[in-house]
Design a protein around this motif. Sequence first.
Motif, mmCIF file in Angstrom:
data_model
loop_
_atom_site.group_PDB
_atom_site.id
_atom_site.type_symbol
_atom_site.label_atom_id
_atom_site.label_comp_id
_atom_site.label_asym_id
_atom_site.label_seq_id
_atom_site.Cartn_x
_atom_site.Cartn_y
_atom_site.Cartn_z
ATOM 1 N N UNK A 1 0.842 -1.195 0.000
ATOM 2 C CA UNK A 1 0.000 0.000 0.000
ATOM 3 C C UNK A 1 0.880 1.248 0.000
ATOM 4 N N UNK A 2 0.260 2.406 -0.234
ATOM 5 C CA UNK A 2 1.032 3.641 -0.394
ATOM 6 C C UNK A 2 1.705 4.062 0.916
ATOM 7 N N UNK A 3 1.203 3.615 2.046
ATOM 8 C CA UNK A 3 1.805 3.990 3.320
ATOM 9 C C UNK A 3 2.856 2.990 3.792
ATOM 10 N N UNK A 4 3.232 2.058 2.925
ATOM 11 C CA UNK A 4 4.263 1.093 3.268
ATOM 12 C C UNK A 4 3.756 -0.166 3.933
ATOM 13 N N UNK A 5 2.442 -0.262 4.114
ATOM 14 C CA UNK A 5 1.871 -1.465 4.702
ATOM 15 C C UNK A 5 1.587 -2.519 3.637
ATOM 16 N N UNK A 6 0.945 -3.590 4.081
ATOM 17 C CA UNK A 6 0.635 -4.691 3.172
ATOM 18 C C UNK A 6 -0.814 -5.123 3.351
ATOM 19 N N UNK A 7 -1.454 -5.440 2.241
ATOM 20 C CA UNK A 7 -2.847 -5.895 2.218
ATOM 21 C C UNK A 7 -2.877 -7.356 1.804
ATOM 22 N N UNK A 8 -3.506 -8.188 2.591
ATOM 23 C CA UNK A 8 -3.603 -9.615 2.275
ATOM 24 C C UNK A 8 -4.736 -9.870 1.296
ATOM 25 N N UNK A 9 -4.484 -10.752 0.338
ATOM 26 C CA UNK A 9 -5.482 -11.092 -0.675
ATOM 27 C C UNK A 9 -5.308 -12.552 -1.073
ATOM 28 N N UNK A 10 -6.226 -13.030 -1.881
ATOM 29 C CA UNK A 10 -6.167 -14.418 -2.351
ATOM 30 C C UNK A 10 -6.486 -14.452 -3.834
ATOM 31 N N UNK A 11 -5.818 -15.345 -4.552
ATOM 32 C CA UNK A 11 -6.052 -15.495 -5.992
ATOM 33 C C UNK A 11 -7.358 -16.254 -6.193
ATOM 34 N N UNK A 12 -8.286 -15.652 -6.933
ATOM 35 C CA UNK A 12 -9.583 -16.284 -7.170
ATOM 36 C C UNK A 12 -9.797 -16.637 -8.632
ATOM 37 N N UNK A 13 -8.870 -16.257 -9.511
ATOM 38 C CA UNK A 13 -9.020 -16.595 -10.922
ATOM 39 C C UNK A 13 -7.904 -15.968 -11.736
ATOM 40 N N UNK B 1 -3.017 -12.289 -16.621
ATOM 41 C CA UNK B 1 -3.553 -11.481 -15.532
ATOM 42 C C UNK B 1 -4.113 -12.400 -14.445
ATOM 43 N N UNK B 2 -3.679 -12.199 -13.219
ATOM 44 C CA UNK B 2 -4.229 -12.937 -12.076
ATOM 45 C C UNK B 2 -5.209 -12.028 -11.337
ATOM 46 N N UNK B 3 -6.366 -12.595 -10.979
ATOM 47 C CA UNK B 3 -7.387 -11.826 -10.272
ATOM 48 C C UNK B 3 -7.300 -12.134 -8.776
ATOM 49 N N UNK B 4 -7.169 -11.084 -7.991
ATOM 50 C CA UNK B 4 -7.049 -11.217 -6.546
ATOM 51 C C UNK B 4 -8.269 -10.583 -5.879
ATOM 52 N N UNK B 5 -8.590 -11.089 -4.705
ATOM 53 C CA UNK B 5 -9.663 -10.498 -3.908
ATOM 54 C C UNK B 5 -9.132 -10.319 -2.486
ATOM 55 N N UNK B 6 -9.185 -9.086 -1.959
ATOM 56 C CA UNK B 6 -8.638 -8.837 -0.623
ATOM 57 C C UNK B 6 -9.545 -9.391 0.467
ATOM 58 N N UNK B 7 -8.930 -9.716 1.603
ATOM 59 C CA UNK B 7 -9.690 -10.188 2.749
ATOM 60 C C UNK B 7 -10.396 -9.038 3.459
ATOM 61 N N UNK B 8 -9.799 -7.838 3.379
ATOM 62 C CA UNK B 8 -10.385 -6.679 4.038
ATOM 63 C C UNK B 8 -10.527 -5.548 3.031
ATOM 64 N N UNK B 9 -11.110 -4.450 3.461
ATOM 65 C CA UNK B 9 -11.349 -3.329 2.562
ATOM 66 C C UNK B 9 -10.044 -2.839 1.966
ATOM 67 N N UNK B 10 -10.041 -2.668 0.634
ATOM 68 C CA UNK B 10 -8.815 -2.316 -0.080
ATOM 69 C C UNK B 10 -8.644 -0.800 -0.106
ATOM 70 N N UNK B 11 -7.851 -0.275 0.801
ATOM 71 C CA UNK B 11 -7.528 1.150 0.838
ATOM 72 C C UNK B 11 -6.036 1.339 0.631
ATOM 73 N N UNK B 12 -5.664 2.465 0.010
ATOM 74 C CA UNK B 12 -4.254 2.811 -0.131
ATOM 75 C C UNK B 12 -3.528 2.062 -1.221
ATOM 76 N N UNK B 13 -4.240 1.582 -2.238
ATOM 77 C CA UNK B 13 -3.588 0.879 -3.339
ATOM 78 C C UNK B 13 -3.301 1.845 -4.484
ATOM 79 N N UNK B 14 -2.234 1.564 -5.223
ATOM 80 C CA UNK B 14 -1.863 2.406 -6.360
ATOM 81 C C UNK B 14 -1.376 1.515 -7.489
ATOM 82 N N UNK B 15 -1.515 2.009 -8.710
ATOM 83 C CA UNK B 15 -1.060 1.228 -9.847
ATOM 84 C C UNK B 15 0.446 1.004 -9.779
ATOM 85 N N UNK B 16 0.874 -0.199 -10.123
ATOM 86 C CA UNK B 16 2.275 -0.554 -10.059
ATOM 87 C C UNK B 16 2.739 -1.041 -8.706
#
Length: 438
Positions: free
Chosen positions: A50-62, A67-82
């Motif tokens: 994430x933009x603040x240096x943290x990490x968001x947990x997700x799982x591959x669903x397809x 292109x791999x499709x991921x779905x986060x376990x919690x609300x996805x805040x602070x994400x940026x392209x790249x």
Amino acid sequence: MTALADSLRALDIGAVPVATPTGRLVGAQGLLLESAGCRLHTGQRCRIETVDGGWLDAQVVGFREKISYLMPFKKANGLATGARVLPAPPQSDLMIGPSWLGRMVNGMGEPIDGLGRLGGDQPLSGAPPRVNPLKKAPVAEPLDVGVRAINAMLTIGKGQRVGLMAGSGVGKSVLLGLITRQTVADVIVVGLIGERNREVREFVERSLGPEGLKRSVLVVAPADESPLMRVMATEMCHAIAAHFRDRGQNVLLLCDSLTRYAMALREVALSLGEPPATRGYPPSVFSNLPQLVESAGNGENPNGSMSAIYTVLAEGDDQQDPVVDSARAILDGHIVLTRELAERGHYPAIDVAQSISRCMAQVASPEHTLAARKLKAALARHARVRDLIPLGAYVPGADPETDQAVRLQPQIEAFLCQGTREAAPLPGCVDQLKALMA
């Protein structure tokens, strides 16, 4: 030096990673995140920077092409392209044991009750185990749920799967709380899936109480959790119940609700582009429901059992709702709660005429079964003339059996009603039923 040289020789150089595979976030739309540049497999867990240096947990669903499709376990805040996408390090297996009793966890098996870490001596998989159908122990003993209408008229067996089907506000959760307090079982596993946050604490304090909590494990995924977390929580409560069942204990699994699980599956499937079929539900939802339900029931250990009760929301009181209809087909019985009875102050609002227990004949005596059939017949006869009685259009004497049904109706209603704190053990319910229909 010799010891150091020996340890260096024993080190497998090939096991040391020379690089960390890293992908990049290339898209975020709705519930789905898109990653490219790293080979990932379905079901794999990942970490997204994430933009603040943290990490968001997700799982591959397809995936589609690269292109791999991921779905986060919690609300996805602070994400940026790249943003960097890293495969999560292998997680150590969850360990489960008797110390889980009295605790509350989320869909990943993490404690959320603030009581510290969970202990255990046996590994637990997040997915419910599959049992060979030829090795499943049969349903042969009755289960005392402490509800008179169910014990007497819709007797449930140990290892049976039943649905509580009703519209909103008819009393499913209240009845579930009564069953939780009264059921005779060694372990109770409760899955609160997609419900209001307020109901979680109320269920613990009012429905379970201190004594009930001591023999229970709660798996919680409220409505504000991600759909993936709600799906995982539903499967987690089945896995926990199966663990205690396979160790020879009598387990009661309460899942509130199966409809919220289906809705979570629908959100995931629609996000992946699966076309809607029946009332907006993609076909994969109706293939996942039987896989979940069939993981419940008895296992190979003849000393243990796993009975399951699911609440099923009938939207708009429609008993032909696709989830209700599918659940009715794959479960071993259904208990229908009607708004008409609830509005008359009949609690619990169980319509025994529309309900059925498919295992009752296996666990109830012939005398008990006969008395239950007589009461159902009396209810059916009274229903045919119920509208005529207030008008004075019903004239006794034409049919002795209908006259008896009308005469017994007040006693039958009183028998089927029960207070929220009233205990109704199975033997007493059967004796009362036989005396009423003698």
